[in-house]
Design an enzyme around this catalytic site. Structure first.
Site, PDB file in Angstrom:
ATOM      1  N   GLU A   1      -7.832   0.901 -17.314  1.00  0.00           N
ATOM      2  CA  GLU A   1      -7.710   1.150 -15.872  1.00  0.00           C
ATOM      3  C   GLU A   1      -6.484   0.422 -15.346  1.00  0.00           C
ATOM      4  OE1 GLU A   1     -11.038   0.156 -13.295  1.00  0.00           O
ATOM      5  OE2 GLU A   1     -12.434   1.152 -14.661  1.00  0.00           O
TER       6      GLU A   1
ATOM      7  N   GLU B   1     -16.248  -3.434 -17.350  1.00  0.00           N
ATOM      8  CA  GLU B   1     -16.109  -4.644 -16.527  1.00  0.00           C
ATOM      9  C   GLU B   1     -17.416  -5.422 -16.349  1.00  0.00           C
ATOM     10  OE1 GLU B   1     -14.224  -3.673 -12.809  1.00  0.00           O
ATOM     11  OE2 GLU B   1     -12.410  -2.949 -13.773  1.00  0.00           O
TER      12      GLU B   1
HETATM   13  O1  IFM Z   1     -13.401   1.568  -8.658  1.00  0.00           O
HETATM   14  C1  IFM Z   1     -13.352   0.459  -9.501  1.00  0.00           C
HETATM   15  C2  IFM Z   1     -13.930   0.798 -10.859  1.00  0.00           C
HETATM   16  O2  IFM Z   1     -15.230   1.278 -10.754  1.00  0.00           O
HETATM   17  C3  IFM Z   1     -13.938  -0.421 -11.737  1.00  0.00           C
HETATM   18  N1  IFM Z   1     -12.635  -1.038 -11.776  1.00  0.00           N
HETATM   19  C4  IFM Z   1     -11.966  -1.292 -10.533  1.00  0.00           C
HETATM   20  C5  IFM Z   1     -11.932  -0.022  -9.697  1.00  0.00           C
HETATM   21  C6  IFM Z   1     -11.217  -0.294  -8.359  1.00  0.00           C
HETATM   22  O3  IFM Z   1     -11.888  -1.271  -7.632  1.00  0.00           O
END
Ligand code: IFM
Length: 438
Positions: A352, A159
């Site tokens: 994710e 990200e």
């Molecule tokens: O916890 C975070 C992760 O580190 C990166 N993506 C989003 C998740 C939830 O906020």
């Protein structure tokens, strides 16, 4: 904990990779066994983290990794996405931890999928500096040289959009800068770091390389031109600023002119072909014209100077974080990427997806995951080549500026005792995986 009976989730294609994700700073702890990161510096300042906590101990995964790998084995996942802490690699013997973790995963028949940067930049380094990209490539070579005999699937960055926006534009994450649009070089240097990392990984023999980018559909708050333009700009920043250079070798809409260095030469590095493209999806955004005052959204302070404002999505449930639950946004996002990038989009992996809810009987998380898997399946049916899905996250962990107040885990972690307790969603996910393999 009785879980409502549901129709089985339709089968995903053969060879589909099922996993869960974590990151080093959020779970490892053992801060005394790594060099400091920008997150250590940031959390030491007053008022930065909601509950005043730090990640010094976190889930103590560094010492309890065997127990956590046993939880992964009990879940029945094919793969585990974790991150390698650059500050730990810089400490004497730090890489040894990842040797042990990878060995434990391989012994359990779980494929290790390391992310090479998940926001915990070594203190003293700075993404405003171009040299950080070269330093990252050196780090990647060291890690690949050590783990590459057992790891074949790699993720360069996690990200970069959030790291740029939250850490450097708005200042609510480390390193706490509030540069607004002057943060754009941070985006470029991370993209350059990614391209150099791809080259370093290939030089080390790796052939299965991706990135984990966060994306979501962007919906204008109304049909008014000002709202549509604001939503287009937000879409540009979230969905194209990082994807276009990677997949098309060009910045969108003149953004390249705002980037530092020899941008055409850098774009050749940035657009090294990827083996797959990782998408982190949580929710869509509803975006309108600026409201002329500072606002707060999802706990994040949005300064009045921003050329857009984020609005509530009405009529949908929300997570404990207040994030809207919109599974169909995942279908829309992936089919939209498929249409926009065509053959330039490599196979997709959802790196994710998940939600924060409290409690062990987390039926709302089951509803969220069930809905998103069905939405993902609709994207597959619509022709998107999706190869895997990773839940965020295995454990309740240090949720950055929210500390331990937002719980994303399939497994509850008691922050005092470190006791791990699988939630209803853990059992549900394990059963779902069992059905997929029938
Ligand atoms: O916890 C975070 C992760 O580190 C990166 N993506 C989003 C998740 C939830 O906020």
């Amino acid at each position: 904990m009785a879980t409502e009976a549901r129709d089985p989730i339709p089968p995903f294609p053969a060879g589909f990779l099922w996993g869960v994700s974590t990151s080093a700073h959020q779970i490892e702890g053992a801060a005394d066994l790594r060099t400091p990161s920008v997150w250590d510096t940031f959390t030491a300042g007053p008022g930065r983290v909601k509950d005043g906590s730090t990640a010094a101990v976190a889930c103590d995964h560094y010492h309890r990794y065997r127990e956590d790998v046993a939880l992964l084995a009990g879940l029945g996942v094919d793969a585990y996405r974790f991150s390698v802490s650059w500050p730990r690699v810089l400490a004497d013997g730090g890489l040894g931890f990842y040797d042990r973790l990878v060995d434990e995963l391989c012994a359990a028949g779980i494929r290790p999928v390391p992310t090479l940067f998940h926001w915990d930049l070594p203190a003293g380094l700075d993404w405003l500096e171009r040299d950080t990209a070269a330093r990252f490539a050196e780090h990647v070579s060291v890690v690949a040289g050590r783990l590459g005999d057992r790891v074949d699937k790699w993720i360069t960055l996690n990200e970069p959009a959030e790291h740029t926006l939250l850490g450097h534009a708005l200042g609510v994450h480390a390193p706490g800068r509030q540069l607004l649009f002057d943060a754009l070089p941070v985006a470029h240097h991370q993209l350059l770091a990614h391209g150099l990392a791809v080259r370093a990984l290939r030089a080390a023999g790796a052939a299965d390389i991706g990135i984990a980018n966060s994306h979501g559909p962007t919906w204008p708050a109304s049909k008014e031109q000002a709202d549509v333009e604001a939503a287009d700009l937000y879409d540009l920043l979230l969905n194209r600023l990082f994807a276009d250079p990677l997949l098309l070798g060009a910045y969108p809409d003149g953004l390249g002119e705002l980037m530092p260095g020899d941008v055409p030469a850098d774009l050749k590095i940035i657009s090294e072909p990827l083996d797959w493209y990782g998408v982190n999806y949580y929710a869509p955004a509803r975006v309108g014209a600026p409201q002329g005052t500072e606002t707060s959204f999802g706990g994040v302070r949005m300064p009045a100077e921003l050329p857009f404002s984020l609005r509530e999505i009405e009529g949908v449930p929300t997570t404990a974080f207040g994030w809207p639950v919109v599974p169909e946004g995942l279908t829309e996002l992936l089919t939209g990427f498929h249409d926009r990038y065509g053959d330039r989009l490599p196979p997709v992996v959802v790196t994710e997806n998940g939600c924060s809810y409290d409690g062990l009987d987390d039926q709302a998380r089951i509803t969220y995951l069930d809905g998103h898997l069905r939405a993902l399946h609709r994207a597959v049916e619509a022709g998107v080549d999706v190869r895997g899905y990773f839940v965020w996250s295995l454990l309740d962990n240090f949720e950055w500026a929210e500390g331990y107040t937002q719980r994303f885990g399939l497994v509850h972690v008691d922050p005092e005792t470190q006791e791990r307790t699988p939630k209803a969603s853990y059992t549900w996910f394990a059963d779902m995986l069992g059905q997929q393999r029938l």
